[in-house]
Design an enzyme around this catalytic site. Structure first.
Site, PDB file in Angstrom:
ATOM      1  N   GLY A  86       0.834  -1.205   0.000  1.00 43.89           N
ATOM      2  CA  GLY A  86       0.000   0.000   0.000  1.00 43.89           C
ATOM      3  C   GLY A  86       0.861   1.244   0.000  1.00 43.89           C
ATOM      4  O   GLY A  86       2.054   1.137  -0.310  1.00 43.89           O
ATOM      5  N   ARG A  89      -5.393   2.872  -0.468  1.00 42.08           N
ATOM      6  CA  ARG A  89      -6.651   3.627  -0.423  1.00 42.08           C
ATOM      7  C   ARG A  89      -6.579   4.814   0.523  1.00 42.08           C
ATOM      8  O   ARG A  89      -7.577   5.480   0.763  1.00 42.08           O
ATOM      9  CB  ARG A  89      -7.796   2.714  -0.001  1.00 42.08           C
ATOM     10  N   ASP A 248       3.098  -4.234   8.194  1.00 41.78           N
ATOM     11  CA  ASP A 248       2.680  -2.917   7.701  1.00 41.78           C
ATOM     12  C   ASP A 248       1.615  -2.291   8.588  1.00 41.78           C
ATOM     13  O   ASP A 248       1.230  -1.137   8.374  1.00 41.78           O
ATOM     14  CB  ASP A 248       2.177  -3.011   6.253  1.00 41.78           C
TER      15      ASP A 248
END
Length: 480
Positions: A86, A89, A248
Site C-alpha cells: 500500500g 486507499r 505494515d
C-alpha cells in the site's frame, strides 16, 4: 483561526510516495465528527458546516498548505513476505502544525485508487469506517496509544466486498503514519540509503534529542522496541485483540493503528481469534506478544546496513523488558496491589484459570472485583461462578493479599476503577451502531461515541453488560 499545514514527508522523503488527489465519493455527506478533538486542535467549527457535499472530509477540497501523497510500504502478512502492500486507499493530505511545534498527520482513508492499490478499489466501506472510528476513540479514552478519528463521510458509491456495501471515508489523525513496512519496502528493494533516510526522518522529527548523538540509531531502535512492548502490554491487560498484526500495521511510534478484525474479549479465552481469516491462529490474543517481537525482528533486519547485529539484539531485549514490566504494573493495578510480592503472578494465573474454565467475562470480572472489601467474604462476583468453592478459595487468598498492604478499601477501589473499565467496545455494540447507520440513522453512532468517552464510569444499561449470545458469534474479517 487559520490552520497551518506542512508537508515534511513530501519534502524530505522523495521516492517514498506518489503525489495525487483524493477521488470524491458520490453524494458524499458528513455523518459524524469528533467535536472534542476538533476543539483541542483549534479546527474551526465552520469547516464541519458542510451542506453541499463533504468538503475536505470527503476529499472534495483541500485546505491551504495541504500537499496530498500516497505513501508506499511493503510487509509481511501472516508471517509471509507479501511485497508491496500500500497505501492502496489512504492519502496523507498534510501535516497540521500545532502550537507546540509538533505536527499531526491528516490521513484520508478510503480516498480512492493509488498506484499502490494492487487489485483493490481504493475504497473503504461504511461498516469498517464506523468500526475504526469507534475503536480508535475507545482506545484513546482507555489511555492506550492510538491513531485518532476526526470525521466520517458516508456516500451512495457502491462498493463490493462479501456483499455490496457503500463507500465511506475516515479522516484519521496521528503524530505519524510511519510503519515497519516503510522500512521493509526499501530494504527488500536493496535501497539501504532510503532505509537510513527513514530512520533519520524519524529521529529528526520524533526524537530530536538524539540527532547529534553518535549512537542515535541504536537509541532510536531501543525506544521503538520499548514503545512496542508497552503497547502490547496495554492490549493484553485491557483484553484487546488486534486481529491482523502484519508488519505494515505496526507503528514506529508505538501506536495502535489499522483497526480491522479487532475485538475486545467477551468471555475470557486466551486463544481468542478475532479474525475469521486467521485459520492458523497466528494473531490470536495470547500470541500477540510473540508476534510483536517477530515483527520487531523483521524491522531490525532492515537496519543491519547501519546498525551492528549485536546492538540490534540488545535493543530487542528492551521489548521484553518493557512488555513484562508494564504488564506487571498494569495487572497489579487491576488487582488493587500497590506493591509487588513474589506470589502475585500465582494469584493472577489462578484467577485466569478460573475465568477460562467458567467462561467469565473479562472486563466485567475485573470491574466487579474492584468493589471488593477486605473484611467481607461476600462478593457480587461470586454469583458469576458455577464452581463457587473454587472461587471462595481463591477469593480468601486474594483478600489475604490485600490485607498485607496498609491501604484502605476506598483508595484501593478508586485505583482499581481507574484501570478496570466498565465499558469496552464490544463487537455487538459496534454492529448495532453500524446496522442503524446503514439505514440512515446516526443516533446510535453518536451516542456510542459519547459512552466510550467515559469507560471507567459504572452504568446499569446494556453498554456495560455481557453481550447477548448472538453478539459473541459475530465474525469479523479483514474485508474493509
Amino acid at each position: 483561526m487559520t490552520l497551518s499545514f506542512t508537508a515534511r514527508w513530501r519534502d524530505e522523503l522523495p521516492a517514498t510516495y506518489t503525489a495525487l488527489l483524493p477521488t470524491p465519493l458520490k453524494n458524499a455527506r458528513l455523518i459524524w465528527y469528533n467535536d472534542k478533538l476538533a476543539q483541542q486542535l483549534a479546527i474551526p467549527a465552520s469547516l464541519f458546516d458542510v451542506t453541499n457535499g463533504a468538503g475536505v472530509w470527503g476529499g472534495e477540497t483541500l485546505l491551504p498548505g495541504m500537499s496530498p501523497v500516497a505513501q508506499v510500504c511493503s510487509g509481511h502478512q501472516f508471517g509471509v513476505w507479501a511485497g508491496q502492500l500500500g497505501d492502496g486507499r489512504g492519502i496523507l493530505l498534510g501535516e497540521q502544525l500545532l502550537a507546540d511545534g509538533s505536527t499531526l498527520d491528516w490521513h484520508l482513508k478510503g480516498a480512492g485508487l493509488t498506484p499502490y492499490s494492487r487489485m483493490g478499489d481504493g475504497r473503504a466501506v461504511l461498516r469498517s469506517t464506523i468500526r475504526e472510528s469507534l475503536a480508535s476513540e475507545a482506545m484513546h479514552y482507555l489511555g492506550i496509544p492510538t491513531t485518532r478519528a476526526l470525521s466520517i463521510v458516508a456516500s451512495d458509491t457502491p462498493v463490493q466486498r462479501e456483499t455490496q456495501e457503500t463507500g465511506a471515508m475516515l479522516m484519521r489523525l496521528a503524530q505519524s503514519h510511519m510503519r515497519f513496512g516503510h522500512f521493509e519496502h526499501f530494504y527488500y528493494r536493496r535501497e539501504p540509503e532510503k532505509v537510513q533516510q527513514l530512520a533519520d526522518f524519524a529521529i529528526r522529527h520524533y526524537w530530536p534529542q538524539w540527532q547529534d548523538v553518535p549512537e542515535k540509531y541504536v537509541l532510536w531502535f531501543e525506544e521503538v522496541a520499548a514503545r512496542t512492548g508497552r503497547l502490547i502490554a496495554e492490549w493484553q491487560t485491557v483484553g484487546f485483540s488486534h486481529g491482523v498484526m502484519n508488519t505494515d500495521n505496526m507503528s514506529i511510534l508505538g501506536l495502535t493503528i489499522d483497526y480491522g478484525p479487532f475485538g475486545f474479549l467477551d468471555d475470557y479465552d486466551p486463544g481468542f481469534i478475532g479474525n475469521h481469516s486467521d485459520h492458523q491462529g497466528r494473531y490470536r490474543f495470547d500470541n500477540q506478544p510473540s508476534v510483536a517481537l517477530w515483527n520487531l525482528q523483521r524491522l531490525a533486519q532492515t537496519l543491519t546496513p547501519f546498525i551492528e547485529i549485536d546492538a540490534l539484539n540488545r535493543a530487542l531485549d528492551r521489548y521484553q523488558d518493557a512488555l513484562l514490566t508494564h504488564y506487571g504494573q498494569r495487572m497489579r493495578q487491576k488487582l488493587g496491589f500497590f506493591t509487588e510480592q513474589k506470589d502475585d503472578n500465582v494469584l493472577l494465573n489462578e484467577l485466569f484459570s478460573l475465568m477460562a474454565r467458567e467462561g467469565s467475562d473479562y472486563s466485567r470480572t475485573f470491574r466487579m472485583l474492584s468493589h471488593t472489601e477486605q473484611q467481607s467474604a461476600s462478593s457480587p462476583l461470586r454469583d458469576t461462578f458455577i464452581d463457587r468453592a473454587a472461587f471462595d478459595a481463591w477469593f480468601d487468598r486474594y483478600r489475604a493479599r490485600l490485607r498485607t498492604e496498609a491501604v484502605d478499601d476506598a483508595l484501593r477501589q478508586q485505583q482499581m476503577q481507574r484501570v478496570n473499565p466498565a465499558v469496552v467496545l464490544r463487537n455487538w455494540l459496534a454492529q448495532r451502531a453500524i446496522d442503524a447507520a446503514e439505514q440512515g440513522d446516526m443516533a446510535e453512532l453518536h451516542w456510542l461515541h459519547e459512552v466510550l468517552r467515559q469507560p471507567f464510569t459504572d452504568r446499569d444499561d446494556d453498554y456495560a453488560s455481557r453481550p447477548p449470545e448472538w453478539g459473541k458469534r459475530l465474525e469479523v474479517s479483514c474485508s474493509s
